[in-house]
Structure formats: structure tokens, C-alpha cells
Write a protein that holds these residues in place. Structure first.
Motif, PDB file in Angstrom:
ATOM      1  N   GLU A  32     -42.121   3.668  16.996  1.00 30.55           N
ATOM      2  CA  GLU A  32     -41.225   2.618  16.522  1.00 30.55           C
ATOM      3  C   GLU A  32     -41.490   2.256  15.061  1.00 30.55           C
ATOM      4  O   GLU A  32     -40.593   1.766  14.364  1.00 30.55           O
ATOM      5  CB  GLU A  32     -41.371   1.369  17.390  1.00 30.55           C
ATOM      6  N   GLN A  78     -36.882   0.507  18.079  1.00 26.51           N
ATOM      7  CA  GLN A  78     -37.953  -0.344  18.586  1.00 26.51           C
ATOM      8  C   GLN A  78     -37.860  -0.523  20.098  1.00 26.51           C
ATOM      9  O   GLN A  78     -38.870  -0.652  20.783  1.00 26.51           O
ATOM     10  CB  GLN A  78     -37.897  -1.704  17.896  1.00 26.51           C
ATOM     11  N   ASN A 136     -39.541   5.071  13.160  1.00 31.93           N
ATOM     12  CA  ASN A 136     -38.274   5.522  13.741  1.00 31.93           C
ATOM     13  C   ASN A 136     -38.246   7.043  13.936  1.00 31.93           C
ATOM     14  O   ASN A 136     -37.290   7.727  13.552  1.00 31.93           O
ATOM     15  CB  ASN A 136     -37.101   5.098  12.865  1.00 31.93           C
ATOM     16  N   ASN A 160     -30.522   3.875  23.054  1.00 31.62           N
ATOM     17  CA  ASN A 160     -30.885   2.659  22.345  1.00 31.62           C
ATOM     18  C   ASN A 160     -30.493   1.458  23.209  1.00 31.62           C
ATOM     19  O   ASN A 160     -29.309   1.243  23.480  1.00 31.62           O
ATOM     20  CB  ASN A 160     -30.175   2.611  20.989  1.00 31.62           C
ATOM     21  N   SER A 211     -31.573   5.516  10.929  1.00 34.74           N
ATOM     22  CA  SER A 211     -31.162   4.254  11.533  1.00 34.74           C
ATOM     23  C   SER A 211     -29.734   3.884  11.167  1.00 34.74           C
ATOM     24  O   SER A 211     -29.061   3.165  11.903  1.00 34.74           O
ATOM     25  CB  SER A 211     -32.109   3.122  11.113  1.00 34.74           C
ATOM     26  N   GLN A 212     -29.245   4.399  10.025  1.00 32.87           N
ATOM     27  CA  GLN A 212     -27.893   4.113   9.568  1.00 32.87           C
ATOM     28  C   GLN A 212     -27.231   5.406   9.103  1.00 32.87           C
ATOM     29  O   GLN A 212     -27.851   6.456   9.048  1.00 32.87           O
ATOM     30  CB  GLN A 212     -27.921   3.083   8.430  1.00 32.87           C
ATOM     31  N   ASN A 251     -32.226   1.048  15.072  1.00 35.51           N
ATOM     32  CA  ASN A 251     -33.660   0.817  15.158  1.00 35.51           C
ATOM     33  C   ASN A 251     -34.138   1.206  16.557  1.00 35.51           C
ATOM     34  O   ASN A 251     -33.612   0.727  17.559  1.00 35.51           O
ATOM     35  CB  ASN A 251     -33.939  -0.664  14.879  1.00 35.51           C
TER      36      ASN A 251
END
Length: 278
Positions: free
Chosen positions: A59, A92, A62, A108, A82-83, A90
């Protein structure tokens, strides 16, 4: 397979004479880099056409780390965007499954989207598996370390949590099956009857641990408040067989409230993935 047996009630237990113990048969040591933290929400051991691999989502950066399970060498470190056009958010609070070294499933929990990506972090396709704007009553998918994503053929199985507290859980399903080729979704395995005997507290008490028995081709489920293992077919047909398993160190566990309707009168925010940890 890791099973967590948290609690049970006397009326839901029995005496037994069989005793089992685990025997250590080896240790795998892996070398971690300075970007790796001490805990991970998603870990897997997967047998693929490329070999057997141990992997986890880091995490902190990533990324998905993939190790050779036999010699513990790092095989790949897949940096997940992430984008952008290949963004998966994310990680996490995410879970993953290695299909091959160039084919990775990532779910996710924040966005409720399942991604299929390659080792270059290029997204082949993505699918929203729990769109509450379409059906607000759909269970939340809760794959995790103790309830990993299970793949059998073209189907993947996800442990579910309740979306809201109820006074009757006989129609509340604990697993969702998704077909990777057809996109078909099916909810399986209603919560055991013991859940209708009271209010059991936090959402994680309603999430099963699950694994697939390759020997007989059946799914095995264990619920945090139930001392039984349930053996069920992967298509959800037929009656589940149950097998009592427990520990001598736990004598009794009662619901947090005997009144099952207690949970329906409070705002527990159970739809937020931040409250759903195992």
C-alpha cells in the motif's frame, strides 16, 4: 487455508474427541525493500501456468510484489497507476489475484471496481461489481487477507458483508460469484441461522473466510460467530454440509444484543469500506 474461529454460543456447540495440530514443514524467507510496510491487506499464494507465486499489495507505493514461492526470489514489482487512463485508484484497501505473470486481478474496495491488468499496469478491462446507484441492496464485496479472492475456472468468488443490519438474514448472501468471460453475477450461500438469534456487532462478524477445496471441487466457508465449517458446491446448489470445529479455550459467546432489531435502529455506516476490516 487460514480460518479464524472467533466465537460461539453453547447452544451452537457440541463436545468432540478428535484433536488436530499443525506441523511446521518449512519456512520461506523473502527479502523486503525499504518501501515495504509491516502489514498488508492482500496476500496470495497462486498456482499459475507460470509457476507458484507468493504476492502482496504494498500500500505504501501502490505496487504488487510477486515472489517465486519455491526460492523466494522477487520476480516482478508491478507499479499500479492511481490516476490516468490506467488508473486503479489508491490500493490501500484492495485485494488481488495472480492469474499469470502478465494477468492480475485487482479489486478496489473504495471504488468497488474489478480491474484486469498486465505486468506493465495496463488495464485490459474494468467492471463495477457493486454499483449501489443501481441496486442499493447489493452486499458489499469484502475480499481480504482472511477472505482472499478465489478463482475457479472462469469464475471468481468474493466474500461479502451485509449492506445494512436486518431482523432476518435468511436472504443475506455471503459470497458473490462473477464470471470473467460472460460478466454473469450470482450471490451464493445465505448466512447461517445463528445470525438470526441476535445482534452480533461490527460488520466483520458477518463476513466469512473462504477457500476452495481442489480435492473435491467444493467451497469451504467459516463464519466468525459460528464454530462450524460449511462445505458447499461452487454453484450454490444443494444443501451445505457442516462440520463442527472449535477450540477448548472458548466456552461461550453471546450476541452483543439479544434483540436482533437493535442494529436496525442505529446508524452504523456499514456501507463504508473503511469500517469493514477482518
Amino acid at each position: 487455508m487460514i480460518l479464524f474461529l472467533f466465537s460461539f454460543r453453547k447452544k451452537n456447540s457440541t463436545d468432540f474427541d478428535e484433536k488436530f495440530s499443525l506441523t511446521e514443514n518449512g519456512t520461506n524467507k523473502i527479502v523486503l525493500d525499504n518501501e515495504t510496510g509491516f502489514s498488508h491487506y492482500s496476500m496470495q499464494i497462486d498456482s499459475t501456468i507460470d509457476g507458484e507465486f507468493f504476492s502482496f499489495i504494498n500500500e505504501k507505493n501502490n505496487s504488487v510484489y510477486i515472489y517465486n514461492h519455491e526460492n523466494s526470489n522477487l520476480v516482478k514489482k508491478v507499479k499500479i497507476d492511481s490516476q490516468g487512463p490506467n488508473g486503479m485508484g489508491n490500493l490501500q484497501l484492495s485485494s488481488h489475484k495472480i492469474i499469470s505473470l502478465d494477468s492480475i486481478l485487482i479489486y478496489n474496495l473504495y471504488t468497488r471496481i474489478l480491474y484486469l491488468t498486465n505486468s506493465e499496469s495496463e488495464v485490459y478491462w474494468k467492471e463495477n461489481l457493486a454499483d449501489h446507484n443501481v441496486n442499493a441492496s447489493d452486499p458489499n464485496l469484502e475480499p481480504s487477507l482472511s477472505s482472499p479472492i478465489i478463482k475457479v475456472g472462469d469464475n471468481v468468488f468474493f466474500a461479502c458483508s451485509i449492506d445494512s443490519y436486518s431482523t432476518d438474514y435468511s436472504s443475506s448472501y455471503s459470497v458473490m460469484r462473477f464470471n470473467l468471460k460472460t460478466g454473469e453475477r450470482k450471490y451464493l450461500y445465505a448466512l447461517p441461522e445463528v445470525y438470526n438469534s441476535g445482534y452480533w456487532g461490527a460488520v466483520f462478524k458477518y463476513i466469512p473466510s473462504l477457500d476452495f477445496n481442489k480435492t473435491n471441487g467444493q467451497m469451504v466457508l467459516n463464519y466468525p460467530i459460528d464454530p462450524r465449517l460449511y462445505v458447499v458446491s461452487i454453484d450454490g446448489e444443494g444443501k451445505a454440509s457442516s462440520h463442527f470445529e472449535s477450540t477448548r479455550y472458548i466456552n461461550d459467546m453471546n450476541p452483543l444484543r439479544n434483540n436482533i432489531s437493535y442494529g436496525t435502529k442505529k446508524d452504523h455506516s456499514v456501507s463504508s469500506p473503511k469500517t469493514s476490516t477482518v
